[in-house]
Design a protein around this motif. Structure first.
Motif, PDB file in Angstrom:
ATOM      1  N   PRO A 192       0.817  -1.212   0.000  1.00  0.00           N
ATOM      2  CA  PRO A 192       0.000   0.000   0.000  1.00  0.00           C
ATOM      3  C   PRO A 192       0.853   1.267   0.000  1.00  0.00           C
ATOM      4  O   PRO A 192       2.008   1.258   0.440  1.00  0.00           O
ATOM      5  N   SER A 193       0.270   2.364  -0.503  1.00  0.00           N
ATOM      6  CA  SER A 193       0.943   3.647  -0.363  1.00  0.00           C
ATOM      7  C   SER A 193       0.892   4.046   1.110  1.00  0.00           C
ATOM      8  O   SER A 193       0.015   3.604   1.854  1.00  0.00           O
ATOM      9  N   ARG A 194       1.838   4.892   1.518  1.00  0.00           N
ATOM     10  CA  ARG A 194       1.974   5.213   2.931  1.00  0.00           C
ATOM     11  C   ARG A 194       1.423   6.599   3.245  1.00  0.00           C
ATOM     12  O   ARG A 194       1.705   7.565   2.531  1.00  0.00           O
ATOM     13  N   LEU A 195       0.634   6.675   4.289  1.00  0.00           N
ATOM     14  CA  LEU A 195       0.254   7.939   4.892  1.00  0.00           C
ATOM     15  C   LEU A 195       1.112   8.052   6.140  1.00  0.00           C
ATOM     16  O   LEU A 195       0.809   7.468   7.184  1.00  0.00           O
ATOM     17  N   ASN A 196       2.236   8.741   6.014  1.00  0.00           N
ATOM     18  CA  ASN A 196       3.190   8.794   7.117  1.00  0.00           C
ATOM     19  C   ASN A 196       2.637   9.592   8.287  1.00  0.00           C
ATOM     20  O   ASN A 196       2.022  10.645   8.106  1.00  0.00           O
ATOM     21  N   THR A 197       2.860   9.091   9.488  1.00  0.00           N
ATOM     22  CA  THR A 197       2.474   9.811  10.692  1.00  0.00           C
ATOM     23  C   THR A 197       3.592   9.661  11.719  1.00  0.00           C
ATOM     24  O   THR A 197       4.298   8.648  11.724  1.00  0.00           O
ATOM     25  N   ARG A 198       3.762  10.662  12.531  1.00  0.00           N
ATOM     26  CA  ARG A 198       4.815  10.592  13.547  1.00  0.00           C
ATOM     27  C   ARG A 198       4.434   9.571  14.618  1.00  0.00           C
ATOM     28  O   ARG A 198       3.293   9.515  15.059  1.00  0.00           O
ATOM     29  N   THR A 199       5.377   8.760  15.021  1.00  0.00           N
ATOM     30  CA  THR A 199       5.120   7.840  16.119  1.00  0.00           C
ATOM     31  C   THR A 199       4.995   8.641  17.419  1.00  0.00           C
ATOM     32  O   THR A 199       5.884   9.403  17.790  1.00  0.00           O
ATOM     33  N   VAL A 200       3.852   8.511  18.075  1.00  0.00           N
ATOM     34  CA  VAL A 200       3.571   9.230  19.312  1.00  0.00           C
ATOM     35  C   VAL A 200       3.117   8.210  20.345  1.00  0.00           C
ATOM     36  O   VAL A 200       2.139   7.488  20.134  1.00  0.00           O
ATOM     37  N   ALA A 201       3.823   8.140  21.456  1.00  0.00           N
ATOM     38  CA  ALA A 201       3.466   7.167  22.495  1.00  0.00           C
ATOM     39  C   ALA A 201       2.272   7.654  23.299  1.00  0.00           C
ATOM     40  O   ALA A 201       1.991   8.853  23.377  1.00  0.00           O
ATOM     41  N   TRP A 202       1.554   6.725  23.884  1.00  0.00           N
ATOM     42  CA  TRP A 202       0.439   7.064  24.769  1.00  0.00           C
ATOM     43  C   TRP A 202       0.373   6.040  25.896  1.00  0.00           C
ATOM     44  O   TRP A 202       0.529   4.840  25.665  1.00  0.00           O
ATOM     45  N   SER A 203       0.170   6.524  27.104  1.00  0.00           N
ATOM     46  CA  SER A 203      -0.048   5.651  28.257  1.00  0.00           C
ATOM     47  C   SER A 203      -1.145   6.247  29.112  1.00  0.00           C
ATOM     48  O   SER A 203      -1.402   7.458  29.049  1.00  0.00           O
ATOM     49  N   GLU A 204      -1.778   5.394  29.896  1.00  0.00           N
ATOM     50  CA  GLU A 204      -2.740   5.911  30.862  1.00  0.00           C
ATOM     51  C   GLU A 204      -2.016   6.850  31.821  1.00  0.00           C
ATOM     52  O   GLU A 204      -0.906   6.547  32.271  1.00  0.00           O
ATOM     53  N   PRO A 205      -2.607   8.009  32.110  1.00  0.00           N
ATOM     54  CA  PRO A 205      -1.949   8.955  33.018  1.00  0.00           C
ATOM     55  C   PRO A 205      -1.597   8.295  34.352  1.00  0.00           C
ATOM     56  O   PRO A 205      -2.385   7.549  34.925  1.00  0.00           O
ATOM     57  N   ASN A 206      -0.394   8.564  34.810  1.00  0.00           N
ATOM     58  CA  ASN A 206       0.077   7.987  36.064  1.00  0.00           C
ATOM     59  C   ASN A 206       0.964   9.021  36.740  1.00  0.00           C
ATOM     60  O   ASN A 206       2.039   9.360  36.234  1.00  0.00           O
ATOM     61  N   GLY A 207       0.512   9.522  37.866  1.00  0.00           N
ATOM     62  CA  GLY A 207       1.246  10.582  38.548  1.00  0.00           C
ATOM     63  C   GLY A 207       2.482  10.116  39.280  1.00  0.00           C
ATOM     64  O   GLY A 207       3.295  10.926  39.714  1.00  0.00           O
ATOM     65  N   ALA A 208       2.645   8.805  39.421  1.00  0.00           N
ATOM     66  CA  ALA A 208       3.784   8.287  40.177  1.00  0.00           C
ATOM     67  C   ALA A 208       5.091   8.532  39.426  1.00  0.00           C
ATOM     68  O   ALA A 208       5.136   8.503  38.199  1.00  0.00           O
ATOM     69  N   SER A 209       6.153   8.784  40.153  1.00  0.00           N
ATOM     70  CA  SER A 209       7.468   8.963  39.552  1.00  0.00           C
ATOM     71  C   SER A 209       8.089   7.588  39.318  1.00  0.00           C
ATOM     72  O   SER A 209       8.376   6.862  40.283  1.00  0.00           O
ATOM     73  N   PRO A 210       8.307   7.192  38.068  1.00  0.00           N
ATOM     74  CA  PRO A 210       8.783   5.827  37.807  1.00  0.00           C
ATOM     75  C   PRO A 210      10.186   5.569  38.337  1.00  0.00           C
ATOM     76  O   PRO A 210      10.527   4.442  38.666  1.00  0.00           O
ATOM     77  N   TRP A 211      10.991   6.620  38.428  1.00  0.00           N
ATOM     78  CA  TRP A 211      12.378   6.455  38.850  1.00  0.00           C
ATOM     79  C   TRP A 211      12.584   6.910  40.295  1.00  0.00           C
ATOM     80  O   TRP A 211      13.693   7.319  40.670  1.00  0.00           O
TER      81      TRP A 211
END
Length: 346
Positions: free
Chosen positions: A152-171
């Motif tokens: 197929p021909s490509r409709l390019n889109t920027r890869t954008v991550a998404w996660s459920e909001p989480n206020g905790a500091s992972p580090w």
């Protein structure tokens, strides 16, 4: 999700068909487009009982995603859309049942790439007798490479991550003075506990603060005992985690690959299944990191981490591809392109 949110924000009615774990949990309306019994475990049990062609490297995934998951998804979505027909269906490329249901009902449908077209995805579409003219593709051109004739021909889109909001500091467990390693084998680990345990202990022993995501089906205690420098969680806000990481050690799933590329973070890939082997090979081919076969001898992961962090060529290539991703049109532009495609078809 970023594309769905962009379409919603531009005034379109958006629904996401999903399974019970996500139904009602997303920031757009959801419909349960997948039967309750439709789990990967069920599909694996089904395929285990099928007499597969040993000469076909795609036999197992074709039966899993085409015959088992695809046929059931096709029936469920056809029933939903027959009652309320959407103007456009955007579906993840291996969710072939969605594309087939849309084709059955004469609904315009566009696949969203989660891997390169060549190989298994192309075979899956051929089996379902679906020939999309356009594909939404978040893969940067450098990663995608040359596409085969007839794709197929490509409709390019920027890869954008998404996660459920989480206020905790992972580090929050990090000392702030040691380098940080993020480890994951994805939301479906394919029983990769041993590989993950080896990666945890080798990166920790090499002087890293380590954050591990084991996925929804993972047991946070399965890796015990772990050093104080290691934190083990089921889910993490991966974009936030990547923003604070120095290296990513993972299974080679496309989401983590693209997230690390967008953040220009060195990655070490330990492929377990599916397209992860192709992704690992592509990492090596482009000089963007290192791949380590599963069940490698002790010290192999730590050595790969040390190599990639010292590889100035890899760091430069990562910065180039991250710039390529950043300069690609985002979900808002993709939404406008989809509007044009729908208008053209009416």
């Amino acid at each position: 999700m970023p594309l769905a949110l962009a379409c919603r924000d531009y005034g379109h009615d958006v629904e996401v068909a999903c399974g019970p774990p996500f139904a009602g949990r997303l920031p757009v309306p959801t419909v349960e487009g997948f039967p309750d019994e439709l789990t990967l475990s069920d599909a694996e049990k089904y395929v285990a009982g099928v007499d597969l062609d040993p000469g076909d490297p795609f036999a197992a995934p074709r039966w899993m995603f085409g015959e088992y998951i695809g046929s059931r998804t096709r029936a469920a979505l056809r029933e939903i859309w027959a009652r309320r027909k959407p103007d456009l269906v955007v579906y993840e490329m291996t969710n072939i049942g969605a594309g087939a249901a849309a084709q059955d009902l004469g609904i315009q449908a566009i696949p969203f790439a989660i891997s390169r077209w060549e190989g298994f995805p192309a075979q899956l579409f051929a089996d379902a007798k679906i020939s999309p003219e356009v594909m939404i593709d978040p893969l940067p051109p450098t990663w995608r490479g040359v596409t085969s004739a007839g794709s197929p021909s490509r409709l390019n889109t920027r890869t954008v991550a998404w996660s459920e909001p989480n206020g905790a500091s992972p580090w929050s467990h990090s000392s702030g003075t040691r380098p940080r390693a993020y480890l994951t084998m994805g939301t479906v680990s394919f029983g990769a506990v041993d590989a993950l345990r080896q990666a945890v202990h080798e990166t920790s022993a090499a002087g890293f603060d380590v954050l591990v995501a084991v996925g929804p089906g993972g047991d946070t205690r399965a890796l015990d005992p772990v050093p104080a420098s290691v934190r083990v969680l089921k889910f993490v806000d991966q974009p936030n985690v990547l923003a604070g990481a120095d290296v990513v050690v993972h299974h080679g799933g496309t989401g983590t690959v693209l997230g690390a590329l967008a953040a220009a973070i060195p990655q070490v890939v330990i492929p377990q299944a599916a397209d992860q082997f192709a992704n690992a090979a592509r990492i090596d081919e482009l000089g963007l990191g290192r791949s380590v076969p599963a069940k490698s001898p002790s010290g192999a992961i730590a050595a790969a981490v040390a190599d990639v962090l010292a590889d100035t060529h890899a760091i430069r290539r990562l910065e180039e591809i991250a710039t390529e991703i950043a300069n690609t049109h985002g979900p808002e532009s993709t939404c406008h392109e989809l509007e044009k495609l729908v208008d053209r078809s009416e």
